[in-house]
Structures are given as C-alpha cells and as structure tokens.
Design a protein around this motif. Structure first.
Motif, PDB file in Angstrom:
ATOM      1  N   GLY A  82      33.048  28.610  36.411  1.00 32.09           N
ATOM      2  CA  GLY A  82      34.400  28.222  36.807  1.00 32.09           C
ATOM      3  C   GLY A  82      35.108  29.350  37.534  1.00 32.09           C
ATOM      4  N   GLU A  83      34.955  30.561  37.019  1.00 33.79           N
ATOM      5  CA  GLU A  83      35.574  31.729  37.648  1.00 33.79           C
ATOM      6  C   GLU A  83      34.952  31.983  39.026  1.00 33.79           C
ATOM      7  OE1 GLU A  83      38.272  34.664  38.178  1.00 33.79           O
ATOM      8  OE2 GLU A  83      38.206  33.265  36.510  1.00 33.79           O
ATOM      9  N   LEU A  84      33.639  31.843  39.101  1.00 34.44           N
ATOM     10  CA  LEU A  84      32.964  32.025  40.384  1.00 34.44           C
ATOM     11  C   LEU A  84      33.422  30.980  41.396  1.00 34.44           C
ATOM     12  CD1 LEU A  84      29.331  32.900  39.243  1.00 34.44           C
ATOM     13  CD2 LEU A  84      30.992  34.437  40.298  1.00 34.44           C
TER      14      LEU A  84
ATOM     15  N   ALA B 288      36.431  29.769  46.204  1.00 35.46           N
ATOM     16  CA  ALA B 288      37.505  29.037  46.878  1.00 35.46           C
ATOM     17  C   ALA B 288      38.503  30.009  47.503  1.00 35.46           C
ATOM     18  CB  ALA B 288      38.206  28.102  45.894  1.00 35.46           C
ATOM     19  N   MET B 289      38.835  31.075  46.772  1.00 30.69           N
ATOM     20  CA  MET B 289      39.764  32.081  47.307  1.00 30.69           C
ATOM     21  C   MET B 289      39.163  32.773  48.526  1.00 30.69           C
ATOM     22  SD  MET B 289      41.476  33.698  43.838  1.00 30.69           S
ATOM     23  CE  MET B 289      41.814  35.219  44.658  1.00 30.69           C
TER      24      MET B 289
ATOM     25  N   SER C 277      38.779  33.655  54.275  1.00 30.36           N
ATOM     26  CA  SER C 277      37.968  33.573  55.491  1.00 30.36           C
ATOM     27  C   SER C 277      38.639  32.677  56.524  1.00 30.36           C
ATOM     28  CB  SER C 277      36.570  33.049  55.172  1.00 30.36           C
ATOM     29  OG  SER C 277      35.874  33.965  54.370  1.00 30.36           O
ATOM     30  N   ALA C 278      39.159  31.547  56.085  1.00 34.55           N
ATOM     31  CA  ALA C 278      39.829  30.631  57.007  1.00 34.55           C
ATOM     32  C   ALA C 278      41.059  31.293  57.617  1.00 34.55           C
ATOM     33  CB  ALA C 278      40.216  29.344  56.283  1.00 34.55           C
TER      34      ALA C 278
END
Length: 158
Positions: free
Chosen positions: A73-75, A80-81, A86-87
C-alpha cells in the motif's frame, strides 16, 4: 476440551488450568482433543492475542503478511506520488521549451527588424556620402578651374 489460560500483557502464556480459579476471569479456550497434548507439552510456544490462541511463528507469518500488505500500500502511494511528480515535471519542461521557442522566435524577429533597419539606413548614408564627395569634388574642380582661368586671364593680360 476446555482450558483456562493465564496470559501476560504481551500475550505470552504462563499457565493453564481445566478449571476457572475463583475470583479470576481468565480466558477460556476450546482445544481439540488432538491438539491438547501438543498444547500441554509446548504451551510456552503459544500466545493469546486478540482473543485467539496463536503460535508465535504463525503470528510472525501473519504479521509479515500484514507488513507486506502495508508495504504494498505504501509503495502504491509512493508510486502514485512519483507519477504525479513526473507528470508535473514533464509539464514544466514542456512549458520551458515553449517559452524558449517563443523567445527564439522573438529574437529572430528582432534580428530581422535590425537587419532591415540597418540596410535601409546604410543606403541613405551611402548616397549622402556620395553626394557630399561629389560636391567637394565639384568645389575643388571649380576652384582649380578658377585658378586656371585666372592664370589664363592673367597670362592673356600680360
């Protein structure tokens, strides 16, 4: 078979009894007849956690599974972050490239404008300098003509 266990705060089992001691409220467990001998011989290998009798190895396995789920879950959150970062980075780079392209276009326009003003300002200067050169030649020619005329005149008068 029913057993009452004596457990410490950390869940370690320190003893058991087939009867509930008077004045105490110990947890009661149902243990199958097949497992009772193993429990009696190895009760110190068990813990009483969250209302369940578990072997520490089993608990470690459960803890490991939960930790793996938590880590996953942390990964996922970190991934996602990173994707968001990156975006945003790609967007910022694109904006910088667009700004650079715009600046280059403006620089080219300024250069063209300067080239045009330089070429148009050089033509009049050249014609002016040519005009002034021809005028000075005319003046000097007329001056020498005057001198030669005066010499001729003076030669004729003499």
């Amino acid at each position: 078979m029913e057993l009452y266990i004596y457990a410490q705060d950390d869940g370690s089992i320190v003893g058991f009894s087939r009867f509930q001691p008077s004045g105490y409220n110990f947890p009661k467990l149902e243990i199958s007849d097949e497992d009772i001998e193993n429990f009696r011989a190895n009760f110190f290998d068990y813990k009483y956690l969250n209302g369940e009798l578990v072997k520490p190895q089993e608990q470690a396995s459960k803890d490991q599974e939960q930790a793996t789920k938590d880590d996953d879950g942390e990964l996922q959150k970190q991934l996602a972050m990173q994707q968001q970062i990156s975006a945003k980075t790609v967007q910022a780079v694109a904006m910088c490239v667009a700004s650079i392209n715009e600046s280059q276009a403006q620089m080219q326009e300024i250069k063209k404008s300067n080239d045009q003003s330089t070429s148009s300002s050089q033509s009049p200067v050249d014609s002016k300098s040519l005009t002034s050169q021809s005028q000075s030649q005319s003046v000097s020619e007329s001056g020498s003509n005057s001198e030669s005329n005066s010499n001729t005149e003076s030669g004729v008068t003499k």
